[in-house]
Design a protein around this motif. Structure first.
Motif, PDB file in Angstrom:
ATOM      1  N   CYS A 227    -107.967 -54.258  31.341  1.00  0.00           N
ATOM      2  CA  CYS A 227    -107.037 -53.347  32.028  1.00  0.00           C
ATOM      3  C   CYS A 227    -107.025 -51.968  31.361  1.00  0.00           C
ATOM      4  O   CYS A 227    -106.710 -51.851  30.176  1.00  0.00           O
ATOM      5  CB  CYS A 227    -105.632 -53.942  32.035  1.00  0.00           C
ATOM      6  SG  CYS A 227    -104.476 -52.850  32.903  1.00  0.00           S
ATOM      7  N   THR A 229    -104.918 -49.648  31.686  1.00  0.00           N
ATOM      8  CA  THR A 229    -103.580 -49.191  31.307  1.00  0.00           C
ATOM      9  C   THR A 229    -102.860 -50.224  30.430  1.00  0.00           C
ATOM     10  O   THR A 229    -101.624 -50.261  30.394  1.00  0.00           O
ATOM     11  CB  THR A 229    -102.737 -48.865  32.558  1.00  0.00           C
ATOM     12  OG1 THR A 229    -102.810 -49.967  33.460  1.00  0.00           O
ATOM     13  CG2 THR A 229    -103.212 -47.621  33.252  1.00  0.00           C
ATOM     14  N   LEU A 233    -102.557 -59.092  31.315  1.00  0.00           N
ATOM     15  CA  LEU A 233    -102.704 -59.483  32.719  1.00  0.00           C
ATOM     16  C   LEU A 233    -101.918 -60.746  33.103  1.00  0.00           C
ATOM     17  O   LEU A 233    -101.265 -60.785  34.142  1.00  0.00           O
ATOM     18  CB  LEU A 233    -104.180 -59.654  33.058  1.00  0.00           C
ATOM     19  CG  LEU A 233    -104.992 -58.352  32.927  1.00  0.00           C
ATOM     20  CD1 LEU A 233    -106.468 -58.619  33.121  1.00  0.00           C
ATOM     21  CD2 LEU A 233    -104.509 -57.299  33.910  1.00  0.00           C
ATOM     22  N   CYS A 242     -99.714 -50.459  36.916  1.00  0.00           N
ATOM     23  CA  CYS A 242    -100.966 -50.883  37.545  1.00  0.00           C
ATOM     24  C   CYS A 242    -101.520 -49.762  38.423  1.00  0.00           C
ATOM     25  O   CYS A 242    -100.891 -49.344  39.386  1.00  0.00           O
ATOM     26  CB  CYS A 242    -100.732 -52.136  38.388  1.00  0.00           C
ATOM     27  SG  CYS A 242    -102.206 -52.606  39.291  1.00  0.00           S
ATOM     28  N   ILE A 243    -102.733 -49.293  38.089  1.00  0.00           N
ATOM     29  CA  ILE A 243    -103.316 -48.178  38.852  1.00  0.00           C
ATOM     30  C   ILE A 243    -104.275 -48.674  39.940  1.00  0.00           C
ATOM     31  O   ILE A 243    -105.010 -47.893  40.532  1.00  0.00           O
ATOM     32  CB  ILE A 243    -104.024 -47.184  37.916  1.00  0.00           C
ATOM     33  CG1 ILE A 243    -105.132 -47.859  37.118  1.00  0.00           C
ATOM     34  CG2 ILE A 243    -103.031 -46.488  36.992  1.00  0.00           C
ATOM     35  CD1 ILE A 243    -106.065 -46.891  36.429  1.00  0.00           C
ATOM     36  N   CYS A 245    -107.116 -50.525  39.959  1.00  0.00           N
ATOM     37  CA  CYS A 245    -108.547 -50.278  39.741  1.00  0.00           C
ATOM     38  C   CYS A 245    -109.386 -51.495  40.162  1.00  0.00           C
ATOM     39  O   CYS A 245    -110.603 -51.425  40.195  1.00  0.00           O
ATOM     40  CB  CYS A 245    -108.801 -49.949  38.287  1.00  0.00           C
ATOM     41  SG  CYS A 245    -108.468 -51.329  37.177  1.00  0.00           S
ATOM     42  N   PHE A 246    -108.772 -52.627  40.405  1.00  0.00           N
ATOM     43  CA  PHE A 246    -109.414 -53.866  40.862  1.00  0.00           C
ATOM     44  C   PHE A 246    -110.310 -54.517  39.808  1.00  0.00           C
ATOM     45  O   PHE A 246    -111.069 -55.412  40.118  1.00  0.00           O
ATOM     46  CB  PHE A 246    -110.223 -53.630  42.147  1.00  0.00           C
ATOM     47  CG  PHE A 246    -109.354 -53.547  43.378  1.00  0.00           C
ATOM     48  CD1 PHE A 246    -109.094 -54.667  44.139  1.00  0.00           C
ATOM     49  CD2 PHE A 246    -108.777 -52.347  43.759  1.00  0.00           C
ATOM     50  CE1 PHE A 246    -108.285 -54.602  45.272  1.00  0.00           C
ATOM     51  CE2 PHE A 246    -107.966 -52.268  44.884  1.00  0.00           C
ATOM     52  CZ  PHE A 246    -107.720 -53.386  45.646  1.00  0.00           C
ATOM     53  N   CYS A 248    -109.486 -56.365  37.311  1.00  0.00           N
ATOM     54  CA  CYS A 248    -109.035 -57.694  36.889  1.00  0.00           C
ATOM     55  C   CYS A 248    -109.131 -58.688  38.042  1.00  0.00           C
ATOM     56  O   CYS A 248    -108.673 -59.817  37.931  1.00  0.00           O
ATOM     57  CB  CYS A 248    -107.592 -57.608  36.418  1.00  0.00           C
ATOM     58  SG  CYS A 248    -106.524 -56.963  37.713  1.00  0.00           S
ATOM     59  N   LEU A 257    -106.160 -61.455  38.508  1.00  0.00           N
ATOM     60  CA  LEU A 257    -105.085 -61.026  39.413  1.00  0.00           C
ATOM     61  C   LEU A 257    -105.574 -61.021  40.852  1.00  0.00           C
ATOM     62  O   LEU A 257    -106.777 -60.980  41.112  1.00  0.00           O
ATOM     63  CB  LEU A 257    -104.604 -59.623  39.025  1.00  0.00           C
ATOM     64  CG  LEU A 257    -103.424 -59.573  38.027  1.00  0.00           C
ATOM     65  CD1 LEU A 257    -103.788 -60.223  36.708  1.00  0.00           C
ATOM     66  CD2 LEU A 257    -102.964 -58.142  37.798  1.00  0.00           C
TER      67      LEU A 257
HETATM   68  S1  SF4 Z   1    -105.789 -53.650  38.894  1.00  0.00           S
HETATM   69 FE1  SF4 Z   1    -105.712 -55.011  37.123  1.00  0.00          FE
HETATM   70  S2  SF4 Z   1    -106.953 -54.037  35.554  1.00  0.00           S
HETATM   71 FE2  SF4 Z   1    -106.516 -52.471  37.115  1.00  0.00          FE
HETATM   72  S3  SF4 Z   1    -104.663 -51.465  36.367  1.00  0.00           S
HETATM   73 FE3  SF4 Z   1    -103.974 -53.097  37.718  1.00  0.00          FE
HETATM   74  S4  SF4 Z   1    -103.601 -54.832  36.350  1.00  0.00           S
HETATM   75 FE4  SF4 Z   1    -104.848 -53.364  35.207  1.00  0.00          FE
END
Ligand code: SF4
Ligand code: SF4
Length: 483
Positions: A227, A229, A233, A242-243, A245-246, A248, A257
């Motif tokens: 991750c 950020t 997880l 959570c930005i 970014c996919f 995870c 996730l």
């Molecule tokens: S999508 Fe997953 S890896 Fe990306 S920021 Fe959110 S929790 Fe973190």
């Protein structure tokens, strides 16, 4: 049917807040997830394109003459760049968090991507405590918002360059210096003022990423792992950081996730299970007040009176330097644009904004404190401080609409320019504001209910909160409707 399609697991159950435990996702959510994962590696190209696009909007106007009187966004590039940034990007990114969460951050933002690129080749030191302090992004937000006013980032391209240039520089330096492990974004997690706003408001959004195998123990910070950020997880509970970014997400994996949808407002209505945080509340109050002050100093006659009083007081003391202009990176110095700020302007504008931020914070603190106290007397659970933090989340929708309607004025100006009459633009603003206030009241009602009150006691405890919501609306009235 091809292989990619048959691999999409439409049946992975995820825990959806407000639902009944484990649920099947709708097929198109699973397909969207699979699509994003399949094309994740191509996001870098999108970031590069966005980087050059943003640079063009920021830098090209610096070499062009100031727009003549009557210039519009379809016949002048500088006006166009200004409109794209303040009239489209700013309000639309805000509104997008309701529908798509922080998708701007993970999918499009060139600033966050630059920070991450710097991190790849940087020192990768552990993120220090002063960066991790919960108040750091609030301070960063205050500095950038006040600076945007004093350099007049809405009026001149040099102002835009100062504000976004500073943010770019800080993002790259922070990314280069800190963040252990794989491609971290300490700037996005801890300091970005835009990320802070989007993160806080993403809590009322419809999109969430949920652990498929959640572990108890509360939300936690993890500098190791994929991750960017630093979210732990398996213990992820809140949407804020959570930005999207996919990275995870593995559609065919049993861990990691999963993308899921929820009713907007669900996380806030159940905030107790999602890491409620006092720093967010101070941000919510201060940011709303700061945004108000940033707008009201332009239109309220009281600001002119304040400026004159401070000026006369300074002259009496022989502080003539207050009448001089300062550096261009701190205040607007544009003789050709007939705008030259002095130190007096710098101090009175920042002072006015900060005073408004403090005023609104004090009023909302008192009213929310009263609601929490009454709730306690009527039998609500938790201690006073935790009740206060929970209830204060009710202000989120009205605060968000305040920022969009008040600070996104260029968008409404453009809507008028393309043909909507002024009365209809005002009606649109009133409708948005009505929606925000009603949503805040519904959330307040649910939050007080979650504290164990029902019926008349629930309504009684809600009354001061209702007054707080109305206060925010009334404060914006002259700025938005010019009445
Ligand atoms: S999508 Fe997953 S890896 Fe990306 S920021 Fe959110 S929790 Fe973190
Ligand atoms: S947190 Fe800020 S810099 Fe990071 S991706 Fe979001 S908007 Fe961009």
């Amino acid at each position: 049917m091809n292989g990619a399609t048959t691999q999409i697991p439409l049946t992975i159950p995820v825990r959806v807040e407000g639902g009944r435990g484990w649920q099947q996702r709708s097929p198109w959510v699973a397909r969207t997830e699979a699509f994003m994962v399949r094309h994740r590696s191509k996001l870098a190209w999108l970031h590069v394109a966005m980087f050059f696009g943003f640079m063009a909007l920021m830098i090209v106007p610096l070499w062009l003459p100031l727009p003549p009187d009557g210039a519009t966004f379809y016949n002048n590039f500088t006006t166009f760049a200004n409109f794209v940034i303040w009239g489209l990007w700013f309000p639309l990114v805000f509104v997008s968090v309701i529908f798509t969460g922080r998708s701007w951050c993970g999918i499009l933002c060139p600033l966050g991507a630059s920070s991450e690129w710097a991190n790849r080749i940087g020192f990768k030191r552990p993120v220090p405590r002063w960066v991790r302090w919960e108040g750091t992004p609030v301070v960063s937000f205050i500095v950038i918002t006040v600076l945007a006013q004093t350099v007049d980032a809405r009026g001149f391209p040099q102002g835009i360059a100062v504000v976004f240039g500073l943010a770019f520089a800080c993002a790259v330096v922070l990314g280069f210096a800190y963040g252990k492990g794989l491609n971290k974004r300490p700037w996005c997690r801890h300091m970005c003022p835009i990320g802070l706003m989007l993160g806080v408001f993403s809590r009322i959004g419809a999109v969430q990423f949920v652990p498929k195998r959640p572990q108890p123990g509360g939300d936690a910070y993890a500098q190791k792992g994929v991750c960017p950020t630093m979210i732990d997880l398996k213990r992820k509970e809140e949407s804020r950081h959570c930005i999207e970014c996919f990275r995870c997400v593995g559609p065919t994996a049993s861990g990691g996730l999963a993308l899921a949808l929820r009713k907007p407002g669900t996380e806030v209505a159940h905030i107790r299970r999602h890491n409620p945080n006092a720093a967010e509340i101070w941000f919510l109050f201060l940011a709303t007040g700061l945004a108000m002050g940033g707008f009201l100093w332009l239109i309220l006659p009281q600001y002119g009176a304040l400026r004159q009083t401070v000026g006369l007081w300074a002259i009496d003391r022989g502080w003539d330097w207050l009448g001089n202009s300062g550096p261009w990176w701190l205040m607007s110095v544009h003789p050709q644009g007939r705008e030259i700020y002095t130190w007096l302007d710098f101090f009175t504008i920042s002072g006015f904004m900060l005073a408004f931020a403090v005023l609104l914070t004090v009023v909302l603190t008192l009213l929310t404190g009263l609601s929490s106290w009454i709730a306690g007397r009527l039998g609500a659970d938790l201690d006073l401080r935790r009740r206060f933090v929970e209830q204060a989340y009710a202000y989120m929708p009205v605060a968000m609409v305040s920022l969009v309607v008040g600070l996104g004025s260029e968008l409404f100006g453009a809507i008028h320019l393309v043909g909507l009459p002024l009365w209809a633009v005002s009606a649109l603003k009133i409708a948005l504001f009505g929606l925000g206030m009603s949503w805040s009241l519904v959330l307040g009602y649910r939050l007080v209910g979650a504290q164990g009150l029902a019926g008349g006691r629930r309504v009684l405890a809600l009354l001061p909160l209702l007054a707080g919501v109305a206060f925010v609306g009334l404060e914006w009235w002259p700025a938005i409707f010019g009445a």
